[in-house]
Scaffold this motif. Sequence first.
Motif, PDB file in Angstrom:
ATOM      1  N   GLU A 271       0.825  -1.178  -0.032  1.00 51.14           N
ATOM      2  CA  GLU A 271       0.011  -0.029   0.106  1.00 51.14           C
ATOM      3  C   GLU A 271       0.942   1.349   0.174  1.00 51.14           C
ATOM      4  O   GLU A 271       1.858   1.106   0.560  1.00 51.14           O
ATOM      5  N   GLY A 272       0.386   2.286  -0.846  1.00 46.55           N
ATOM      6  CA  GLY A 272       1.108   3.453  -0.779  1.00 46.55           C
ATOM      7  C   GLY A 272       2.324   3.535  -2.054  1.00 46.55           C
ATOM      8  O   GLY A 272       2.606   4.616  -2.337  1.00 46.55           O
TER       9      GLY A 272
ATOM     10  N   LYS B  35      -8.394   0.541  -5.693  1.00 45.70           N
ATOM     11  CA  LYS B  35      -8.741  -0.386  -4.924  1.00 45.70           C
ATOM     12  C   LYS B  35      -8.029  -0.925  -4.024  1.00 45.70           C
ATOM     13  O   LYS B  35      -8.288  -1.200  -2.792  1.00 45.70           O
ATOM     14  N   THR B  36      -6.514  -1.097  -4.320  1.00 44.31           N
ATOM     15  CA  THR B  36      -5.511  -1.480  -3.537  1.00 44.31           C
ATOM     16  C   THR B  36      -4.577  -0.585  -2.727  1.00 44.31           C
ATOM     17  O   THR B  36      -3.705  -0.973  -2.247  1.00 44.31           O
ATOM     18  N   LYS B  37      -5.013   0.585  -2.838  1.00 43.24           N
ATOM     19  CA  LYS B  37      -4.536   1.581  -2.129  1.00 43.24           C
ATOM     20  C   LYS B  37      -2.797   2.159  -2.608  1.00 43.24           C
ATOM     21  O   LYS B  37      -2.008   2.184  -1.667  1.00 43.24           O
ATOM     22  N   ARG B  38      -2.718   1.969  -3.964  1.00 49.89           N
ATOM     23  CA  ARG B  38      -1.475   2.289  -4.367  1.00 49.89           C
ATOM     24  C   ARG B  38      -1.566   3.748  -5.261  1.00 49.89           C
ATOM     25  O   ARG B  38      -2.419   3.955  -5.773  1.00 49.89           O
ATOM     26  N   GLN B  39      -0.514   4.288  -5.411  1.00 53.58           N
ATOM     27  CA  GLN B  39      -0.288   5.459  -6.292  1.00 53.58           C
ATOM     28  C   GLN B  39      -0.238   4.953  -7.542  1.00 53.58           C
ATOM     29  O   GLN B  39       0.322   3.917  -8.067  1.00 53.58           O
TER      30      GLN B  39
ATOM     31  N   TYR C 185     -12.633   6.950  -9.020  1.00 56.77           N
ATOM     32  CA  TYR C 185     -12.114   7.619  -7.963  1.00 56.77           C
ATOM     33  C   TYR C 185     -13.360   8.207  -7.482  1.00 56.77           C
ATOM     34  O   TYR C 185     -13.476   8.418  -5.912  1.00 56.77           O
TER      35      TYR C 185
ATOM     36  N   SER D  49     -13.915   7.620  -3.391  1.00 61.52           N
ATOM     37  CA  SER D  49     -13.589   8.274  -2.310  1.00 61.52           C
ATOM     38  C   SER D  49     -14.069   9.806  -2.333  1.00 61.52           C
ATOM     39  O   SER D  49     -13.636  10.454  -1.665  1.00 61.52           O
TER      40      SER D  49
END
Length: 168
Positions: free
Chosen positions: A109-110, A129-133, A155, A159
Amino acid sequence: EFSRILKPNSAMYIFTRFDVYPYWWLKIKNYFETKNQIIWSKGGGGVGDLQGNYIHNYESIIYATNGKHKLRNKREGSVWQIPKCKLEFHETEKPVELIEKIIVKSSDEGMVVFDPFMGSGTTGIACIKTKRQFIGIEMIEKNYQTAKKRVGDFYKSFSHGTLFGAGK
């Protein structure tokens, strides 16, 4: 350029067909460690020579690393059975589930995921969906506009935010 862009100990996944797999493998092995061929068994039929050829119901994915990359989660086989998706946005569209699997296996993540052939934005959606940039490149204007709208809409629904400067 991939060797300049990829961070040390990272991974790359390249989708290809059987007839050009050797070309890509030879190109990649000069700069990266080619670790595996993943077979995406996508099921279903296809088009082409219906009586003189077998159905093209899989795609090859070359898995290569830039250093000592470690896969996340449980070790699994190299044949992935994930149904193909309806081609709504792009002629070679991949299912979000497939791209999510790749992302989760090779990043945390990130982290930043780079897609140099963004198409309709499936990787962008999987990253959200997987909290990546996400950084995506698409040369074809029509595809870029499709990806911009598709990822932006996802998006917003995911969010309540905006991407690509939309809404400004």
